[in-house]
Write an enzyme that holds these catalytic residues in place. Sequence first.
Site, PDB file in Angstrom:
ATOM      1  N   ASP A   1       0.857  -1.188   0.000  1.00 48.00           N
ATOM      2  CA  ASP A   1       0.000   0.000   0.000  1.00 48.00           C
ATOM      3  C   ASP A   1       0.890   1.234   0.000  1.00 48.00           C
ATOM      4  O   ASP A   1       1.633   1.471   0.955  1.00 48.00           O
ATOM      5  CB  ASP A   1      -0.891  -0.036   1.254  1.00 48.00           C
ATOM      6  CG  ASP A   1      -1.893   1.103   1.283  1.00 48.00           C
ATOM      7  OD1 ASP A   1      -2.636   1.195   2.290  1.00 48.00           O
ATOM      8  OD2 ASP A   1      -1.948   1.900   0.334  1.00 48.00           O
TER       9      ASP A   1
ATOM     10  N   ASP B   1      -3.281   2.277  -5.786  1.00 50.27           N
ATOM     11  CA  ASP B   1      -2.073   2.317  -4.971  1.00 50.27           C
ATOM     12  C   ASP B   1      -1.928   1.105  -4.053  1.00 50.27           C
ATOM     13  O   ASP B   1      -1.166   1.152  -3.081  1.00 50.27           O
ATOM     14  CB  ASP B   1      -2.040   3.607  -4.125  1.00 50.27           C
ATOM     15  CG  ASP B   1      -3.167   3.674  -3.105  1.00 50.27           C
ATOM     16  OD1 ASP B   1      -3.071   4.481  -2.159  1.00 50.27           O
ATOM     17  OD2 ASP B   1      -4.149   2.926  -3.247  1.00 50.27           O
ATOM     18  N   GLU B   2      -2.630   0.037  -4.353  1.00 55.44           N
ATOM     19  CA  GLU B   2      -2.537  -1.171  -3.524  1.00 55.44           C
ATOM     20  C   GLU B   2      -2.491  -2.404  -4.408  1.00 55.44           C
ATOM     21  O   GLU B   2      -3.104  -2.430  -5.483  1.00 55.44           O
ATOM     22  CB  GLU B   2      -3.772  -1.322  -2.631  1.00 55.44           C
ATOM     23  CG  GLU B   2      -3.959  -0.268  -1.569  1.00 55.44           C
ATOM     24  CD  GLU B   2      -5.319  -0.413  -0.892  1.00 55.44           C
ATOM     25  OE1 GLU B   2      -6.211   0.407  -1.185  1.00 55.44           O
ATOM     26  OE2 GLU B   2      -5.487  -1.356  -0.092  1.00 55.44           O
TER      27      GLU B   2
END
Lengths: 100, 402
Positions: free
Chosen positions: B4, B99-100
Amino acid sequence: MYECINETIDITVCFNNKKIVPISFIWKNKEYIIKEINFVHISYDEKNKYYHFAVSTDTTNYKLKFDPKNIKWTLEEIFFGEGINLYTSLNDKSNNAYRL
Amino acid sequence: MHIDYDSFFASVEQQANPFIRNKPVIVTGSSIRKGIACAASKEAKKLGIKTAMPVFKAKQICPNVIVVKGDGTKYTYIQQESLKIFNTYTDLVEPFSIDEAFLDVSSTLSFFDNIEAIASSIKNDIKNKFGAYITCSIGVGPNKLIAKLVSDLKKPNGLFIVNKDNLQEVLQNITLRDFCGIGHKIEMRLNRLGVYSVFDLQNIDINILYTEFGNVAGSFLKNASLGISYDTVAHTSIKIKPKSISHQHTLYKNTKNKTIIKANIAHLTAMVAARLRKQNMKTAKIALWIRDKDKISHGENISISRYIDTNHEILHVVNILFNKLYAKIKLKEIRLIAVGLSGLKIKDNTPNSIFSEDVKQEKLNQTIDTINEKFGKFSIVQANTLLADTTKTKISSFLKHT
């Protein structure tokens, strides 16, 4: 403060280890020597691939865009550090920037 | 493993611009003046500025906060390049958001000294590729649920590893809302059952959960409390089709002008319909939401008897929903509109309709899609969208430069 420019520029680059490395560029008859290349990324639209370079001098950050299909470099945007604006930047004789 | 990125959009902008590093920064969408913070830098978060906070509120907290307009091309680039990095460690990589990502490294662990070595190597690769200012936090656990839970525990630039020795201790020290899948409403319902903690959830009779939430959700909740999940990391080559497609737009100016609202609805409908056709899918369930100036949301949805994908058919349904909603909201000014399609299925060769008018509409949509693909989004638009905010802005920009 961000300032949107979107003007064509002349640029000096070197090709180093399969990478394009901008060295300096000329905008409004003034040469700007690039001190740091902070971030490089690629974007696409339906027609083309573009290279974006976030570069900086001592006082200002510049966003440059390279269109390889048309071999055109554009100054997209400027960010001024504290105490600097477009006027002071254009008239600044320090930071290795000089009038031609 | 769950990876993350930390304060992703803000970190990317700070990496790109050294003059805004170590300063409170918020990243907004298309409008800097009237918008919300899509992301806040860690410096801004320390001052109490949060994601989804309106810009004006953030400025009240910190008048010097730097507001940056988001640049989606940067974030998409990082996501795509990150997946390539992760793929060098395992082929089981599943993007979870921009974003993960989840990685299953159980079969490739033997190539490294230990899990810490993999995590450290991934962080180094990210730093070398994008710059030192963009960092990520990594959670490692026996399954995706636990890995995602713990990646948040040591931000920023953290690494948290859970194994059978510390799993119980971790579970006892988190709240119900820390679980991905348990939001405010589910928490309220659990509270009504006397469940306020993970310990309570572990000990409640599963039949009570089945009664309240159904078998599937009830099992999920019970398993979550025990750190159990059977959800596996999908292989990167599997292209997952969307279950729903939606678009929303906050109007530049609150309005109760029906013409402008309908133009924006038509524009959003054209956008979702184009995405639907691009995915080669059709829809049988359409929804419309409106948020008024008091930030109260109103929604209507409808299931239809056949699958459709053309602009005019979907818009026809959306307009029916709008007329219902407009009657409900009683002339209040509107600030946000969203159109959503669900109940999706892959297109087969069955024609939408045998009527010539419908066939004509289908061909028209295909032609519009081809033109927009070739010359750019919204190169050609339907006349009923001309008064929409985003279409208007394009026209204004064109006029400015002539």
